[in-house]
Scaffold this motif. Structure first.
Motif, PDB file in Angstrom:
ATOM      1  N   PHE A  21      13.477  25.703   2.888  1.00 58.56           N
ATOM      2  CA  PHE A  21      12.658  26.634   2.029  1.00 58.56           C
ATOM      3  C   PHE A  21      13.245  28.020   2.245  1.00 58.56           C
ATOM      4  O   PHE A  21      13.090  29.172   1.340  1.00 58.56           O
ATOM      5  CB  PHE A  21      11.211  26.575   2.327  1.00 58.56           C
ATOM      6  N   GLY A  26       9.519   4.020   0.420  1.00 56.99           N
ATOM      7  CA  GLY A  26       9.136   2.875   1.241  1.00 56.99           C
ATOM      8  C   GLY A  26       8.442   1.685   0.608  1.00 56.99           C
ATOM      9  O   GLY A  26       8.821   0.329   0.876  1.00 56.99           O
ATOM     10  N   ASP A  83      -1.763   8.159  -5.601  1.00 55.32           N
ATOM     11  CA  ASP A  83      -1.421   9.636  -5.898  1.00 55.32           C
ATOM     12  C   ASP A  83      -0.052   9.671  -7.208  1.00 55.32           C
ATOM     13  O   ASP A  83       0.269  10.501  -7.520  1.00 55.32           O
ATOM     14  CB  ASP A  83      -1.168  10.387  -5.026  1.00 55.32           C
ATOM     15  N   GLY A  84       0.418   8.539  -7.473  1.00 58.60           N
ATOM     16  CA  GLY A  84       1.416   8.262  -8.393  1.00 58.60           C
ATOM     17  C   GLY A  84       2.760   7.793  -7.754  1.00 58.60           C
ATOM     18  O   GLY A  84       2.928   8.129  -6.796  1.00 58.60           O
ATOM     19  N   VAL A 110      -0.239  -0.636  -4.621  1.00 56.94           N
ATOM     20  CA  VAL A 110      -1.463  -0.037  -4.889  1.00 56.94           C
ATOM     21  C   VAL A 110      -1.268   1.136  -4.381  1.00 56.94           C
ATOM     22  O   VAL A 110      -0.922   1.601  -3.290  1.00 56.94           O
ATOM     23  CB  VAL A 110      -2.668  -0.470  -3.871  1.00 56.94           C
ATOM     24  N   TRP A 148       4.180  23.234   1.709  1.00 55.74           N
ATOM     25  CA  TRP A 148       5.291  23.368   0.746  1.00 55.74           C
ATOM     26  C   TRP A 148       4.477  22.502  -0.583  1.00 55.74           C
ATOM     27  O   TRP A 148       5.157  22.756  -1.643  1.00 55.74           O
ATOM     28  CB  TRP A 148       6.370  22.370   1.038  1.00 55.74           C
ATOM     29  N   MET A 184      12.171  10.103   9.392  1.00 60.49           N
ATOM     30  CA  MET A 184      11.195  10.611   8.004  1.00 60.49           C
ATOM     31  C   MET A 184      12.541  11.043   6.897  1.00 60.49           C
ATOM     32  O   MET A 184      12.515  12.229   6.846  1.00 60.49           O
ATOM     33  CB  MET A 184      10.451  11.835   8.337  1.00 60.49           C
ATOM     34  N   LEU A 185      13.042   9.846   6.438  1.00 61.95           N
ATOM     35  CA  LEU A 185      13.914  10.255   5.356  1.00 61.95           C
ATOM     36  C   LEU A 185      13.768   9.341   4.228  1.00 61.95           C
ATOM     37  O   LEU A 185      13.043   8.131   4.430  1.00 61.95           O
ATOM     38  CB  LEU A 185      15.342  10.105   5.803  1.00 61.95           C
ATOM     39  N   CYS A 228      10.447  15.727  -1.577  1.00 58.56           N
ATOM     40  CA  CYS A 228      12.179  15.653  -1.724  1.00 58.56           C
ATOM     41  C   CYS A 228      12.415  16.266  -2.790  1.00 58.56           C
ATOM     42  O   CYS A 228      13.511  16.956  -3.169  1.00 58.56           O
ATOM     43  CB  CYS A 228      12.373  14.153  -1.400  1.00 58.56           C
ATOM     44  N   ALA A 233       4.754  11.006  -2.348  1.00 53.88           N
ATOM     45  CA  ALA A 233       5.038  12.358  -2.173  1.00 53.88           C
ATOM     46  C   ALA A 233       6.464  12.883  -2.164  1.00 53.88           C
ATOM     47  O   ALA A 233       7.008  13.938  -2.453  1.00 53.88           O
ATOM     48  CB  ALA A 233       4.644  12.613  -0.742  1.00 53.88           C
ATOM     49  N   LEU A 284       0.930  -1.240  -0.061  1.00 55.62           N
ATOM     50  CA  LEU A 284      -0.061   0.003  -0.113  1.00 55.62           C
ATOM     51  C   LEU A 284       0.783   1.346   0.025  1.00 55.62           C
ATOM     52  O   LEU A 284       1.581   1.529   1.000  1.00 55.62           O
ATOM     53  CB  LEU A 284      -0.775   0.038   1.368  1.00 55.62           C
ATOM     54  N   GLY A 285       1.036   1.854  -1.177  1.00 53.61           N
ATOM     55  CA  GLY A 285       1.923   3.091  -1.204  1.00 53.61           C
ATOM     56  C   GLY A 285       3.073   2.978  -2.127  1.00 53.61           C
ATOM     57  O   GLY A 285       3.770   1.831  -1.922  1.00 53.61           O
ATOM     58  N   GLY A 286       3.193   3.694  -2.932  1.00 55.25           N
ATOM     59  CA  GLY A 286       4.365   3.637  -3.896  1.00 55.25           C
ATOM     60  C   GLY A 286       5.413   4.715  -3.876  1.00 55.25           C
ATOM     61  O   GLY A 286       6.167   5.039  -4.931  1.00 55.25           O
TER      62      GLY A 286
HETATM   63  C1  LIG Z   1       9.954  19.181   1.954  1.00 58.02           C
HETATM   64  C2  LIG Z   1      10.720  17.737   2.176  1.00 58.02           C
HETATM   65  C3  LIG Z   1      11.649  17.685   1.787  1.00 58.02           C
HETATM   66  C4  LIG Z   1      12.418  16.203   1.812  1.00 58.02           C
HETATM   67  N1  LIG Z   1      13.631  16.243   1.428  1.00 58.02           N
HETATM   68  C5  LIG Z   1      14.232  15.117   1.553  1.00 58.02           C
HETATM   69  C6  LIG Z   1      15.595  14.779   1.243  1.00 58.02           C
HETATM   70  O1  LIG Z   1      16.247  15.632   0.559  1.00 58.02           O
HETATM   71  N2  LIG Z   1      16.206  13.394   1.598  1.00 58.02           N
HETATM   72  C7  LIG Z   1      15.519  12.482   2.139  1.00 58.02           C
HETATM   73  O2  LIG Z   1      16.059  11.603   2.472  1.00 58.02           O
HETATM   74  N3  LIG Z   1      14.143  12.645   2.553  1.00 58.02           N
HETATM   75  C8  LIG Z   1      13.425  14.090   2.274  1.00 58.02           C
HETATM   76  N4  LIG Z   1      12.391  14.419   2.760  1.00 58.02           N
HETATM   77  C9  LIG Z   1      11.512  13.138   3.454  1.00 58.02           C
HETATM   78  C10 LIG Z   1      10.944  12.019   2.471  1.00 58.02           C
HETATM   79  O3  LIG Z   1      10.256  12.785   1.177  1.00 58.02           O
HETATM   80  C11 LIG Z   1       9.945  11.077   3.161  1.00 58.02           C
HETATM   81  O4  LIG Z   1      10.758  10.383   4.037  1.00 58.02           O
HETATM   82  C12 LIG Z   1       9.629  10.095   1.978  1.00 58.02           C
HETATM   83  O5  LIG Z   1       8.887  10.557   1.277  1.00 58.02           O
HETATM   84  C13 LIG Z   1       8.965   8.983   2.617  1.00 58.02           C
HETATM   85  O6  LIG Z   1       8.437   7.731   1.831  1.00 58.02           O
HETATM   86  P1  LIG Z   1       7.290   6.858   2.180  1.00 58.02           P
HETATM   87  O7  LIG Z   1       7.445   5.869   0.842  1.00 58.02           O
HETATM   88  O8  LIG Z   1       7.227   6.450   3.522  1.00 58.02           O
HETATM   89  O9  LIG Z   1       6.000   8.154   1.760  1.00 58.02           O
HETATM   90  P2  LIG Z   1       5.652   8.936   0.545  1.00 58.02           P
HETATM   91  O10 LIG Z   1       6.553   9.300  -0.281  1.00 58.02           O
HETATM   92  O11 LIG Z   1       4.796   9.627   1.291  1.00 58.02           O
HETATM   93  O12 LIG Z   1       4.776   7.674  -0.320  1.00 58.02           O
HETATM   94  C14 LIG Z   1       3.488   7.380   0.308  1.00 58.02           C
HETATM   95  C15 LIG Z   1       2.504   6.873  -0.999  1.00 58.02           C
HETATM   96  O13 LIG Z   1       1.463   6.496  -0.330  1.00 58.02           O
HETATM   97  C16 LIG Z   1       0.216   6.848  -1.137  1.00 58.02           C
HETATM   98  N5  LIG Z   1      -0.911   6.487  -0.593  1.00 58.02           N
HETATM   99  C17 LIG Z   1      -1.116   7.128   0.709  1.00 58.02           C
HETATM  100  N6  LIG Z   1      -2.276   6.368   1.348  1.00 58.02           N
HETATM  101  C18 LIG Z   1      -2.773   5.496   0.316  1.00 58.02           C
HETATM  102  C19 LIG Z   1      -3.741   4.584   0.397  1.00 58.02           C
HETATM  103  N7  LIG Z   1      -4.666   4.548   1.514  1.00 58.02           N
HETATM  104  N8  LIG Z   1      -3.897   3.837  -0.782  1.00 58.02           N
HETATM  105  C20 LIG Z   1      -2.847   3.824  -1.890  1.00 58.02           C
HETATM  106  N9  LIG Z   1      -2.005   4.635  -1.917  1.00 58.02           N
HETATM  107  C21 LIG Z   1      -1.880   5.435  -0.694  1.00 58.02           C
HETATM  108  C22 LIG Z   1       0.524   8.090  -1.478  1.00 58.02           C
HETATM  109  O14 LIG Z   1      -0.182   8.564  -2.562  1.00 58.02           O
HETATM  110  C23 LIG Z   1       2.049   8.185  -1.788  1.00 58.02           C
HETATM  111  O15 LIG Z   1       2.104   8.043  -3.178  1.00 58.02           O
HETATM  112  C24 LIG Z   1      11.748  15.337   2.695  1.00 58.02           C
HETATM  113  C25 LIG Z   1      10.400  15.594   3.052  1.00 58.02           C
HETATM  114  C26 LIG Z   1       9.900  16.999   2.691  1.00 58.02           C
HETATM  115  C27 LIG Z   1       8.395  17.337   3.366  1.00 58.02           C
END
Ligand SMILES: Cc1cc2nc3c(=O)[nH]c(=O)nc-3n(C[C@H](O)[C@H](O)[C@H](O)COP(=O)(O)OP(=O)(O)OC[C@H]3O[C@@H](n4cnc5c(N)ncnc54)[C@H](O)[C@@H]3O)c2cc1C
Length: 460
Positions: free
Chosen positions: A185, A16, A37-38, A34, A160, A311-312, A48, A42, A11-13
């Protein structure tokens, strides 16, 4: 007889999820992602990747504005074409998401574009479909936290994720929150030409980072003309046509053209079926996981920002990979956070790895600390900057490098040498005996190591 392929549903692309999918596919599993949002998540589409792309342009602006000092006549002050800048950022993010989608397809990973949730033991709901799974990974990420009384309108009061929809550069930007995102920022928009006011509820910016580095960056911010309001908690933000007014707890009001909220993240763990299946959340709504990404329910793993571990993107990806190695019966080492290298992409950048000076000051670790200013580094002088430093922390007993901080342009690249030393348990002597190019900024890392060689180790 061949065994049936293990079914994995993710769940989530984001990093992670998609990094886990690639590992699981490599191990022969039948993998479905699944995502609502793409792919890329995020990380790639709104957080990032877009922010680091913006920062590349702000770094170029800093260089251009320093050009005269380097003997270049530019014929006036460089200015930013905001529409072109934002278009470049969103194009690049979309292309990166496309590259990830292509990689997943090449590995035979199925992607379903839908909101997903846990539907029962070994069951995931994806839109109208029900998917059976031998193991499930939740990697749904997090959302920007919103301050009550400061709800974004997407035009003047912004998270942001809404910045790249603007058509112009904010003239007078008020940034609320002085953590990593707020500092990055603030630094970028100031370099791009905005007037920036940074509202921080704490004594200093970057309150959780190395104190020397944080003080240094705050001094740089102020010297370049940023207004930094310390110990100032924002209570509410009001929009008046073309301006915003931020009310502070102490009764003052700050006005500007735009306000950017960077006050943390909340996990995306609501409405994904955690309660129904029994996946335990902590008091703030993050999914509780152990060091191999297991949740409280057998066969359900979680990775990334929805766990709140660190949160990286790099940590999210590692948690996801570990989950798949574990689920698919591979040998796996539990997640270690003490060796994570991280960077704050301000100008100059702040990169860190390993043991912190705070741990040394509080007596948790016995280490010698040495800080070397870059002002004397010949390459820094040639490039025309004098800001920044290298800090190394080494064990008092063995001389092993335990951690480091680099504050410099491209510190994110320089920290690798310290990271290798920490990971491989190299001593300051071994680091000092390593060749650095002359002239180079990394020469300051080996010089700091040389200075740290000159000590008598504590008895064991
Ligand atoms: C402004 C900013 C800058 C950053 N810069 C850096 C950096 O330079 N270096 C770094 O290491 N980290 C950085 N980070 C942190 C990094 O972006 C996050 O740690 C990372 O995105 C986490 O990955 P994730 O897979 O957990 O979640 P996400 O990247 O948030 O992906 C989660 C996905 O799950 C999907 N989703 C959510 N709920 C559902 C659902 N119910 N069903 C289906 N899909 C779902 C979402 O649409 C999304 O596509 C930054 C964060 C921010 C806010």
């Amino acid at each position: 007889m061949t065994l049936p392929r293990q079914k994995i549903v993710i769940l989530g692309g984001g990093p992670g999820g998609y990094e886990a999918a690639l590992v699981a596919a490599q191990l022969g599993a039948d993998v479905t992602v699944v995502d609502s949002d793409g792919v890329g998540g995020a990380c790639v589409l709104t957080d990032c990747v877009p922010s680091k792309t913006l920062i590349e342009t702000s770094n170029a602006m800093t260089l251009l504005n320093r050009a005269a000092g380097l003997g270049i006549a530019t014929g006036g002050l460089a200015t930013v074409n905001a529409a072109r800048l934002y278009e470049r950022i969103t194009d690049l993010a979309r292309a990166q998401s496309g590259d990830i989608a292509a990689r997943l397809a090449a590995e035979d990973v199925k992607v379903i574009t839908a909101k997903g949730s846990l539907a029962g033991p070994g069951l995931v709901r994806a839109g109208d479909e029900q998917l059976k799974a031998d193991a499930i990974l939740i990697a749904t990420g997090a959302l920007p936290r919103i301050l009550p009384g400061a709800e974004p309108d997407g035009e003047r009061i912004l998270t942001w994720r809404q910045l790249y929809d603007l058509t112009e550069l904010p003239r007078d930007l008020i940034v609320i929150g002085s953590g990593v995102t707020g500092a990055e920022f603030s630094s970028a928009y100031q370099a791009l030409g905005s007037r920036v006011t940074l509202v921080s509820s704490r004594d200093r910016v970057l309150p959780n980072e190395d104190e020397d580095a944080a003080n240094h960056i705050e001094e740089v911010f102020r010297r370049r003309g940023m207004t930094v309001l310390g110990r100032s908690r924002a209570r509410s933000v009001r929009r008046d046509r073309d301006s915003v007014a931020v009310a502070l707890d102490d009764g003052r009001t700050v006005t500007g053209s735009h306000c950017l909220l960077t006050v943390g993240m909340i996990p995306r763990t609501e409405h994904i079926g955690c309660d129904e299946v029994g996946v335990k959340l902590d008091a703030r709504g993050f999914i509780e996981v152990d060091r191999v990404s297991r949740t409280s329910v057998a066969g359900v793993y979680a990775a990334g920002d929805c766990t709140g571990v660190l949160m990286l993107a790099s940590v999210a990806a590692m948690q996801g990979r570990i989950a798949m190695w574990h689920a698919l019966g591979e040998a796996v080492s539990p997640l270690r956070l003490d060796h994570v290298a991280a960077t704050i992409f301000t100008d100059p950048e702040i990169a860190t790895v390993g043991v912190t000076q705070r741990a040394v000051n509080e007596g948790e670790v016995r280490a010698r600390v040495l800080r070397l200013l870059l002002a004397t580094n010949p390459r820094a002088k040639m490039a025309g900057f004098t800001e920044g430093f290298v800090k190394l922390l080494a064990s008092r007993r063995t001389g092993e490098v335990l951690g480091g901080v680099v504050v410099a342009p491209r510190a994110s690249e320089l920290i690798l040498a310290v990271s290798v030393a920490v990971e491989q348990r190299l001593t300051v002597e071994q680091l000092a005996h390593t060749f650095a190019v002359y002239p180079s900024l990394s020469g300051s890392i080996t010089e700091a190591a040389r200075k740290l060689m000159d000590f008598t180790p504590d008895p064991p």
